[in-house]
Design a protein around this motif. Structure first.
Motif, short mmCIF file in Angstrom:
data_model
loop_
_atom_site.label_atom_id
_atom_site.label_comp_id
_atom_site.label_asym_id
_atom_site.label_seq_id
_atom_site.Cartn_x
_atom_site.Cartn_y
_atom_site.Cartn_z
N THR A 67 0.69 -0.98 -0.16
CA THR A 67 -0.14 -0.22 0.11
C THR A 67 1.24 1.51 0.19
OG1 THR A 67 0.08 -0.19 2.60
CG2 THR A 67 -1.75 -0.99 1.41
N GLY A 68 -0.07 2.29 -0.50
CA GLY A 68 0.57 3.22 -0.43
C GLY A 68 0.77 4.53 0.90
N LEU A 69 1.50 5.66 0.68
CA LEU A 69 1.21 6.22 2.71
C LEU A 69 0.24 7.46 1.99
CD1 LEU A 69 5.06 5.86 4.00
CD2 LEU A 69 2.29 4.67 4.53
N GLN A 70 -0.18 8.29 2.53
CA GLN A 70 -0.14 9.07 2.64
C GLN A 70 -0.14 10.13 3.92
OE1 GLN A 70 -4.70 10.12 1.82
NE2 GLN A 70 -5.18 12.18 3.20
N LEU A 71 0.47 10.89 3.85
CA LEU A 71 1.53 11.67 4.94
C LEU A 71 -0.04 12.91 5.52
CD1 LEU A 71 4.00 13.15 3.65
CD2 LEU A 71 3.72 11.00 4.29
N ILE A 72 0.11 12.58 6.93
CA ILE A 72 -0.89 13.38 8.05
C ILE A 72 -0.09 14.43 8.27
CG2 ILE A 72 -2.01 11.59 8.51
CD1 ILE A 72 -0.23 11.22 11.22
N LYS A 73 -0.97 15.48 8.67
CA LYS A 73 -0.61 16.39 9.45
C LYS A 73 -0.77 16.77 11.29
CE LYS A 73 -0.30 19.48 5.22
NZ LYS A 73 -0.39 20.99 4.82
N ALA A 74 0.17 16.54 11.55
CA ALA A 74 -0.74 16.07 13.07
C ALA A 74 -0.56 17.91 13.69
CB ALA A 74 0.65 15.61 14.61
N LYS A 75 -1.85 17.65 14.81
CA LYS A 75 -2.48 19.01 15.85
C LYS A 75 -1.36 18.73 16.59
CE LYS A 75 -6.54 18.53 15.73
NZ LYS A 75 -6.89 17.36 14.58
N GLU A 76 -1.84 19.67 17.65
CA GLU A 76 -0.54 20.25 18.71
C GLU A 76 -1.73 19.18 19.43
OE1 GLU A 76 0.81 23.12 22.24
OE2 GLU A 76 -0.50 24.08 20.75
N ASN A 77 -0.49 18.83 20.40
CA ASN A 77 -1.30 17.52 22.02
C ASN A 77 -1.68 16.39 20.38
OD1 ASN A 77 -0.58 19.40 23.90
ND2 ASN A 77 -2.83 20.22 23.23
N ASP A 78 -1.40 16.63 19.98
CA ASP A 78 -1.64 14.88 18.81
C ASP A 78 -0.49 14.10 18.73
OD1 ASP A 78 -4.35 16.05 18.15
OD2 ASP A 78 -3.46 15.76 16.35
N LEU A 79 -0.81 12.54 19.21
CA LEU A 79 0.11 11.30 19.69
C LEU A 79 0.42 11.14 18.15
CD1 LEU A 79 -0.35 10.46 22.99
CD2 LEU A 79 1.33 12.01 22.48
N VAL A 80 1.68 10.77 17.30
CA VAL A 80 2.16 10.22 16.08
C VAL A 80 3.53 8.97 16.49
CG1 VAL A 80 2.87 10.66 13.33
CG2 VAL A 80 1.43 12.41 14.55
N PHE A 81 3.37 8.16 15.75
CA PHE A 81 4.31 6.98 16.39
C PHE A 81 4.44 6.80 14.90
CE2 PHE A 81 1.27 7.36 20.14
CZ PHE A 81 2.68 7.69 20.89
N ALA A 82 5.88 6.00 14.76
CA ALA A 82 6.29 5.85 13.04
C ALA A 82 6.52 4.70 13.24
CB ALA A 82 7.48 7.09 12.78
N ILE A 83 6.62 3.87 12.17
CA ILE A 83 6.62 2.48 12.37
C ILE A 83 7.87 2.40 12.25
CG2 ILE A 83 5.93 -0.16 12.13
CD1 ILE A 83 2.72 1.52 12.34
N THR A 84 9.25 1.57 12.02
CA THR A 84 10.08 2.28 11.44
C THR A 84 10.68 0.50 10.91
OG1 THR A 84 12.01 1.71 13.71
CG2 THR A 84 11.42 3.62 12.45
N PRO A 85 11.79 0.04 10.55
CA PRO A 85 11.82 -1.46 10.68
C PRO A 85 12.25 -2.03 11.23
CG PRO A 85 12.87 0.30 8.06
CD PRO A 85 11.88 1.13 9.37
N THR A 86 12.40 -2.15 12.91
CA THR A 86 13.32 -1.74 13.40
C THR A 86 12.64 -2.24 14.78
OG1 THR A 86 14.74 -0.45 14.31
CG2 THR A 86 15.99 -2.22 13.06
N LYS A 87 11.29 -0.74 14.80
CA LYS A 87 10.40 -0.13 16.05
C LYS A 87 9.98 0.76 15.37
CE LYS A 87 14.35 2.48 17.43
NZ LYS A 87 15.59 3.58 18.29
N ILE A 88 9.35 0.69 17.00
CA ILE A 88 7.92 1.86 17.07
C ILE A 88 8.59 3.36 17.42
CG2 ILE A 88 5.40 3.18 18.04
CD1 ILE A 88 4.74 0.24 17.51
N VAL A 89 8.63 4.84 16.63
CA VAL A 89 9.02 5.54 17.88
C VAL A 89 8.34 6.97 17.61
CG1 VAL A 89 11.11 7.65 16.57
CG2 VAL A 89 11.81 5.37 15.59
N LYS A 90 8.04 7.06 18.88
CA LYS A 90 7.34 8.59 18.81
C LYS A 90 8.19 9.68 18.59
CE LYS A 90 4.88 11.19 22.82
NZ LYS A 90 4.67 11.49 23.90
N VAL A 91 7.07 10.40 17.55
CA VAL A 91 7.58 11.07 16.06
C VAL A 91 7.53 13.45 17.68
CG1 VAL A 91 7.41 12.78 14.64
CG2 VAL A 91 7.10 10.04 14.49
#
Length: 211
Positions: free
Chosen positions: A187-211
């Motif tokens: 599948t493709g990706l649609q980049l999201i625009k987070a607002k202040e206080n939102d939580l975004v967690f990137a899924i890298t090949p090895t772990k989950i990273v809080k952005v």
């Protein structure tokens, strides 16, 4: 990675899934079974291992969490009936003790008999627990619960140490709603625009990273 939403624990898994221990509910979104076969039928050279790899990942998640229920939050099947649905039916025989639930998405257009024969319980437009409303497209939700959707295949861009821009699928958690990453790797990706206080967690090949 564990987080708390509406005072309930949610486990984020790097295989693009969430697990709710209280409900014993494993949830994924946008499995898109049949997509690779659909593209091959159209003449595109897509490996036939795509769906099998996704199902193998899903099997490992089931073995890890031992859920009572598996919820597919929309777009379980991508297109018309094809060989990959038959592959899924055979794969599913290994998990007869688990209740399979589908919240219908925009690609879920199989005949009712298909879902019935696969022993999949279908909900439309949403599936609700005490605190959460699972729905494929958030725009269609009219619940006062915390909404958890999929559909857009959310992603986020991160710059590494050498200032290269990398894109990863992600989990998004806002004040009143969340968006799950697409489970399928095809599948493709649609980049999201987070607002202040939102939580975004990137899924890298090895772990989950809080952005």
């Amino acid at each position: 990675m564990k987080i708390s939403v509406r005072e309930e624990e949610i486990i984020l898994d790097k295989e693009r899934a969430i697990y709710l221990p209280k409900e014993q509910l494993l949830t994924i979104s946008d499995l898109h079974l049949g997509k690779a076969a659909h593209f091959r039928k159209a003449g595109l050279a897509v490996p036939n291992s795509v769906s099998q790899n996704d199902l193998n990942r899903l099997a490992k998640l089931i073995e890890r969490y031992h859920p009572k229920q598996l919820l597919i939050n929309g777009d379980m099947f991508h297109s018309n009936y094809n060989s990959e649905i038959d592959e899924f039916a055979k794969w599913k025989e290994e998990f007869i003790e688990i209740e399979f639930i589908l919240v219908k998405g925009n690609h879920d257009k199989q005949a009712k008999e298909v879902y019935k024969n696969l022993a999949i319980e279908v909900y439309e437009p949403n599936y609700q627990t005490d605190k959460f409303c699972f729905i494929h497209d958030m725009a269609h939700c009219k619940s006062n619960l915390y909404d958890i959707s999929g559909h857009i295949h959310p992603g986020v861009s991160i710059y590494n140490k050498v200032k290269q821009r990398l894109k990863f699928p992600c989990f998004y958690f806002g004040e009143n709603d969340a968006i799950l990453p697409a489970f399928s790797n095809f599948t493709g990706l649609q980049l999201i625009k987070a607002k202040e206080n939102d939580l975004v967690f990137a899924i890298t090949p090895t772990k989950i990273v809080k952005v």
